[in-house]
Design an enzyme around this catalytic site. Structure first.
Site, PDB file in Angstrom:
ATOM      1  N   LYS A  22     -11.974  -8.622  -9.424  1.00 58.26           N
ATOM      2  CA  LYS A  22     -11.338  -7.414  -9.947  1.00 58.26           C
ATOM      3  C   LYS A  22      -9.834  -7.608 -10.087  1.00 58.26           C
ATOM      4  O   LYS A  22      -9.242  -7.265 -11.114  1.00 58.26           O
ATOM      5  CB  LYS A  22     -11.610  -6.228  -9.017  1.00 58.26           C
ATOM      6  CG  LYS A  22     -10.860  -4.951  -9.405  1.00 58.26           C
ATOM      7  CD  LYS A  22     -11.004  -3.872  -8.359  1.00 58.26           C
ATOM      8  CE  LYS A  22      -9.964  -3.978  -7.287  1.00 58.26           C
ATOM      9  NZ  LYS A  22      -8.906  -2.976  -7.361  1.00 58.26           N
ATOM     10  N   ASN A  23      -9.213  -8.179  -9.065  1.00 62.07           N
ATOM     11  CA  ASN A  23      -7.758  -8.299  -9.059  1.00 62.07           C
ATOM     12  C   ASN A  23      -7.250  -9.366 -10.017  1.00 62.07           C
ATOM     13  O   ASN A  23      -6.042  -9.440 -10.269  1.00 62.07           O
ATOM     14  CB  ASN A  23      -7.261  -8.582  -7.637  1.00 62.07           C
ATOM     15  CG  ASN A  23      -7.397  -7.375  -6.732  1.00 62.07           C
ATOM     16  OD1 ASN A  23      -7.483  -6.246  -7.203  1.00 62.07           O
ATOM     17  ND2 ASN A  23      -7.443  -7.605  -5.438  1.00 62.07           N
ATOM     18  N   CYS A 117      -5.346   4.002  -4.770  1.00 63.57           N
ATOM     19  CA  CYS A 117      -5.649   4.219  -3.358  1.00 63.57           C
ATOM     20  C   CYS A 117      -4.426   4.700  -2.590  1.00 63.57           C
ATOM     21  O   CYS A 117      -3.312   4.237  -2.817  1.00 63.57           O
ATOM     22  CB  CYS A 117      -6.140   2.917  -2.726  1.00 63.57           C
ATOM     23  SG  CYS A 117      -7.843   2.490  -3.144  1.00 63.57           S
ATOM     24  N   ARG A 122       3.858   1.749  -2.821  1.00 67.42           N
ATOM     25  CA  ARG A 122       3.891   0.505  -3.588  1.00 67.42           C
ATOM     26  C   ARG A 122       4.797   0.746  -4.789  1.00 67.42           C
ATOM     27  O   ARG A 122       4.337   0.946  -5.900  1.00 67.42           O
ATOM     28  CB  ARG A 122       2.469   0.108  -4.020  1.00 67.42           C
ATOM     29  CG  ARG A 122       1.601  -0.280  -2.834  1.00 67.42           C
ATOM     30  CD  ARG A 122       0.263  -0.809  -3.258  1.00 67.42           C
ATOM     31  NE  ARG A 122      -0.657   0.254  -3.604  1.00 67.42           N
ATOM     32  CZ  ARG A 122      -1.940   0.050  -3.896  1.00 67.42           C
ATOM     33  NH1 ARG A 122      -2.426  -1.164  -3.896  1.00 67.42           N
ATOM     34  NH2 ARG A 122      -2.731   1.066  -4.202  1.00 67.42           N
ATOM     35  N   PRO A 123       6.126   0.759  -4.558  1.00 64.48           N
ATOM     36  CA  PRO A 123       7.045   1.179  -5.609  1.00 64.48           C
ATOM     37  C   PRO A 123       7.070   0.203  -6.771  1.00 64.48           C
ATOM     38  O   PRO A 123       6.872  -0.999  -6.608  1.00 64.48           O
ATOM     39  CB  PRO A 123       8.397   1.221  -4.890  1.00 64.48           C
ATOM     40  CG  PRO A 123       8.246   0.254  -3.755  1.00 64.48           C
ATOM     41  CD  PRO A 123       6.811   0.374  -3.324  1.00 64.48           C
ATOM     42  N   VAL A 124       7.337   0.748  -7.953  1.00 64.32           N
ATOM     43  CA  VAL A 124       7.416  -0.077  -9.150  1.00 64.32           C
ATOM     44  C   VAL A 124       8.870  -0.404  -9.495  1.00 64.32           C
ATOM     45  O   VAL A 124       9.122  -0.983 -10.546  1.00 64.32           O
ATOM     46  CB  VAL A 124       6.732   0.621 -10.350  1.00 64.32           C
ATOM     47  CG1 VAL A 124       5.259   0.840 -10.066  1.00 64.32           C
ATOM     48  CG2 VAL A 124       7.423   1.939 -10.686  1.00 64.32           C
ATOM     49  N   LEU A 126      10.749  -2.668  -8.452  1.00 62.85           N
ATOM     50  CA  LEU A 126      10.969  -4.104  -8.624  1.00 62.85           C
ATOM     51  C   LEU A 126      10.610  -4.548 -10.037  1.00 62.85           C
ATOM     52  O   LEU A 126      11.283  -5.409 -10.620  1.00 62.85           O
ATOM     53  CB  LEU A 126      10.164  -4.901  -7.596  1.00 62.85           C
ATOM     54  CG  LEU A 126      10.522  -4.666  -6.120  1.00 62.85           C
ATOM     55  CD1 LEU A 126       9.602  -5.475  -5.220  1.00 62.85           C
ATOM     56  CD2 LEU A 126      11.979  -5.023  -5.852  1.00 62.85           C
ATOM     57  N   ASP A 308      -6.307  -7.070   1.994  1.00 63.33           N
ATOM     58  CA  ASP A 308      -7.567  -6.531   1.474  1.00 63.33           C
ATOM     59  C   ASP A 308      -8.770  -6.889   2.340  1.00 63.33           C
ATOM     60  O   ASP A 308      -9.886  -6.432   2.060  1.00 63.33           O
ATOM     61  CB  ASP A 308      -7.806  -7.016   0.039  1.00 63.33           C
ATOM     62  CG  ASP A 308      -7.022  -6.214  -0.986  1.00 63.33           C
ATOM     63  OD1 ASP A 308      -6.419  -5.196  -0.612  1.00 63.33           O
ATOM     64  OD2 ASP A 308      -7.016  -6.606  -2.166  1.00 63.33           O
ATOM     65  N   ARG A 400     -15.065   0.967  -7.105  1.00 66.48           N
ATOM     66  CA  ARG A 400     -13.886   0.451  -7.794  1.00 66.48           C
ATOM     67  C   ARG A 400     -13.741  -1.052  -7.602  1.00 66.48           C
ATOM     68  O   ARG A 400     -13.072  -1.712  -8.399  1.00 66.48           O
ATOM     69  CB  ARG A 400     -12.617   1.144  -7.293  1.00 66.48           C
ATOM     70  CG  ARG A 400     -12.510   2.615  -7.668  1.00 66.48           C
ATOM     71  CD  ARG A 400     -11.181   3.200  -7.203  1.00 66.48           C
ATOM     72  NE  ARG A 400     -10.092   2.330  -7.611  1.00 66.48           N
ATOM     73  CZ  ARG A 400      -9.127   1.907  -6.781  1.00 66.48           C
ATOM     74  NH1 ARG A 400      -9.124   2.268  -5.522  1.00 66.48           N
ATOM     75  NH2 ARG A 400      -8.166   1.126  -7.240  1.00 66.48           N
TER      76      ARG A 400
END
Length: 421
Positions: A22-23, A117, A122-124, A126, A308, A400
């Site tokens: 998936k990732n 989730c 998990r900031p964007v 960056l 994970d 998912r």
């Protein structure tokens, strides 16, 4: 709403085929937006997140054809919309991965701030900082990232991430392949899924070197063509089924895997007392009927122990012999499965980002509720090892990231079924 009902206490034995990652599939699907010609992807897992990404690509104007084997053909030459809407992005954080491809190929992108989730921040920022350094004009307004490239192409340049970020590395990697000049990404994520994305990009004409190390170099090209590519196997799914074998004192062989991508996990399986056999594309774990030994884990970016797999190993430690510590260093809110495991009798105490687990011989079945993707997997594993019946609610989370999980576990001997309501 579907739920899983598990009658625990069965020893799992047998073989399981591992699906595509998936990732890896999600960023590769986003990267098809860069191609001028048809792209055909094989070994794509049939998952909710994958169908969400397909829907997003379709809304952007791309034409998709999917056959009965989940081979996905994408023709991005029809792309004529550049908005990733909130109603899709809120369900899947990976939607942010269309930002780089849209901006570098079409010069514009409006992408809703992501959801997904609820496992922590998990900031964007960056991603945005790096794109601005490459010449993009970006504002965040009304819940959307509005990015424009008004000077033609993005400009390649040296970039350094303040912290390791997988999606940030992937987004900037995709943006850089059509940028003018050379981009050097330092402190890049080293995950195998990043390598798979780079391999795909090179297959369709990109010039990427260094993927899998902390420095990736990208020489921008004028255009990318089409091609065919097979997505790598899912190392987290493989680890989850090996864990299922371990905590039920069983014997499980996972097939169609890349063992070199699971080295940190394999070391921990040896620590718990498992006998391992490893082939070119398979791994066999055998507990010889013995209870696993408790094992300490601490999550960190690849090649260290993956976040994970933290929840699954915590479930393992709840029935292991001894006391263990589980330290989560990647996400600050990834212990939400602890309370649910405690409902099953698990002896766990949390102190900041560390959980102390005292193993007991047998959990007891209970009604539990999944809170995120990997937490749902840990509760299913706990149910397999518990005495009596366990009902796992809100399993849309597990759909998912795991393809037909109840079918695969049933083939290993588990008593598990999916029910409505």
């Amino acid at each position: 709403m579907d739920k899983l009902i598990i009658q625990g206490g069965k020893v799992l034995c047998g073989d399981v085929l591992i699906s595509g990652s998936k990732n890896a599939a999600l960023p590769i699907m986003a990267a098809t937006l860069l191609a001028m010609d048809n792209v055909t992807l094989s070994n794509v897992p049939h998952l909710k997140d994958v169908t969400t990404m397909m829907e997003l690509l379709g809304q952007l104007g791309a034409k998709l054809v999917v056959d009965e084997k989940m081979n996905v053909q994408v023709d991005a030459s029809y792309t004529n919309k550049f908005i990733a809407p909130y109603d899709l992005v809120k369900t899947m954080r990976a939607s942010i991965l269309v930002l780089g491809p849209l901006l570098t190929r079409f010069g514009q992108a409006d992408v809703s701030l992501p959801g997904g989730c609820a496992i922590g921040t998990r900031p964007v920022d960056l991603h945005l900082k790096a794109l601005k350094a490459m010449g993009a004009e970006i504002i965040v307004k009304n819940g959307y990232i509005k990015a424009r490239c008004k000077n033609g192409r993005l400009q390649g340049r040296p970039l350094v991430f303040d912290t390791v970020t997988v999606t940030g590395t992937e987004n900037i990697l995709m943006a850089a392949v059509l940028a003018e000049g050379k981009t050097i990404i330092k402190n890049a994520a080293r995950e195998p899924e990043v390598v798979d994305l780079a391999n795909f990009l090179n297959t369709i004409g990109a010039d990427v070197t260094g993927a899998g190390t902390s420095t990736i170099e990208v020489n921008g090209v004028e255009r990318l063509t089409g091609g065919a590519y097979s997505v790598m196997p899912d190392r987290i799914e493989a680890g989850t089924y090996l864990t299922a074998g371990a905590l039920t004192c069983g014997r499980v062989t996972v097939k169609r895997v890349k063992p070199e991508n699971l080295l940190s996990l394999l070391c921990k399986f040896e620590e718990i007392g498992a006998a391992l056999e490893i082939g070119e594309d398979w791994i066999s774990l055998d507990m010889h009927g013995m209870r696993p030994q408790a094992v300490n884990i601490s999550t960190a970016p690849y090649p260290a122990f993956p976040t994970d797999m933290q929840a699954q190993f915590m479930a393992l430690n709840t029935v292991a012999d001894g006391t263990s510590s589980v330290m989560e260093t990647v996400f600050e809110n990834r212990f939400m499965h602890v309370q649910e495991l405690q409902r099953m009798g698990a002896q766990i105490s949390v102190h900041g980002n560390t959980a102390m687990v005292s193993g007991i011989e047998r959990l007891t079945g209970a009604q539990v509720m999944a809170t995120d993707l990997r937490a749902s997997a840990s509760l299913i594993l706990a149910g397999l090892a518990a005495e009596g019946e366990t009902t796992v609610e809100r399993i849309y989370h597990v759909d998912r990231g795991y393809e037909r999980i109840e079918e695969k576990l049933s083939m290993l001997g588990a008593d598990i079924k999916r029910c409505d309501g």
